[in-house]
Design an enzyme around this catalytic site. Sequence first.
Site, PDB file in Angstrom:
ATOM      1  N   TYR A  22       0.829  -1.200   0.000  1.00  0.00           N
ATOM      2  CA  TYR A  22       0.000   0.000   0.000  1.00  0.00           C
ATOM      3  C   TYR A  22       0.871   1.261   0.000  1.00  0.00           C
ATOM      4  CZ  TYR A  22      -3.630  -3.416   0.595  1.00  0.00           C
ATOM      5  OH  TYR A  22      -4.455  -4.501   0.397  1.00  0.00           O
ATOM      6  N   ARG A  34       3.356  -1.346  10.805  1.00  0.00           N
ATOM      7  CA  ARG A  34       3.395  -2.663  10.152  1.00  0.00           C
ATOM      8  C   ARG A  34       4.140  -2.554   8.832  1.00  0.00           C
ATOM      9  NH1 ARG A  34      -0.885  -7.260   8.134  1.00  0.00           N
ATOM     10  NH2 ARG A  34      -0.151  -8.842   9.595  1.00  0.00           N
ATOM     11  N   ARG A  48      -5.859 -15.492  10.270  1.00  0.00           N
ATOM     12  CA  ARG A  48      -6.878 -16.443   9.814  1.00  0.00           C
ATOM     13  C   ARG A  48      -7.363 -17.367  10.929  1.00  0.00           C
ATOM     14  NH1 ARG A  48      -3.229 -18.380   4.875  1.00  0.00           N
ATOM     15  NH2 ARG A  48      -1.691 -17.748   6.444  1.00  0.00           N
TER      16      ARG A  48
END
Length: 369
Positions: free
Chosen positions: A172, A224, A317
Amino acid sequence: MKYDALFQSFNFKSGIEIENRIVMAPMTHFASNDDGSISDAELKYYSERANGPGLIITACANVTANGKAFPGQPAVDRDEMITGLRTLAETIKKNGAKAVLQIHHGGRECPPELVPNGDVVSASDVESSQGVQARALKEEEVAEIIRAFGEATRRAIEAGFDGVEIHGANGYLLQQFFSPFSNRRNDKWGGSLEKRLSFPMAIVDEVKNAVSAHAKEPFLIGYRLSPEEPHEPGITMKETFTLLDALVEKDLDYIHISLQEFWSKPRRGTTDTRSRIEIIQERIGDKVPVIGVGSIYTAEDAIKAKETNIPLIALGRELIIEPHWVEKIKAGEESTIQTALKKDDQERLVIPAQLWQAIVNAPGWFPFN
């Protein structure tokens, strides 16, 4: 006793304390309302998972309208979002977890249909991974986005979050400015490695200034990042070390290493053959806490990961598959932990319909049995 290392409390530099070493990783859920406001579906999803991890990091929230990268993405780009975000923070914190809002701009990875006038922007005129042509941000627009991260932080404070995580990973906008592939500028924001660092460092400074100006209680700041890029030219481990060293100087609460596989090894930029996370922990772990993540499903997986001396383990997950992972281990019921989805699990696991559809439509993303 075997899993005691997972249940020790942890104190961050800012003064925030969490009751165990398990973090819920930030995961896109596609479930916010179309205008970016918080929906009932996402509140139920977080509520189901809020009784175990010491720290919960939300799905990424876009800081500007042209930073929206996903349908159903939460927004933190305007003050009218604060009320819903406050409800989200309260939902996460109700049983003692600390709530961190991940703040984000998608840059060239934003689908044109999700941003005003289809105007997709990046560090330079480059295509997205989906073949969408982005245009280079003008200098004044770069400054506006930096300010937007500060304003997003102010809103997170006003909404009652315990911190923000700056999303500098997964291709990003912050990573686009740091990458030699997507940053081809020749102004103060690009060219040399040092100049490619300028944008992410400016955002860290802006976020720190906002915390200083608005937070009346301890407030976390994390960052991050993705170590390396798979393509040439792209970020190498050597360049990742430069980024890590720069972030260490910013006195952050933590650095979160985004990996699909915790034990994955470097591609290039170092001769060290250990896993990336072990190399990073050795380099900076005595200066800033590191969060490790990536395909950790069982209690045994988590304990093995903790043996690297990583202080905090994030589950992504697995907390969708098993919302009560932490509680089950604490109760000595680790053998009952589910590590794969079943075809009829959506309702029982309180998974938003949009996220469930994305999981079903992406074979291999989640284990099924």
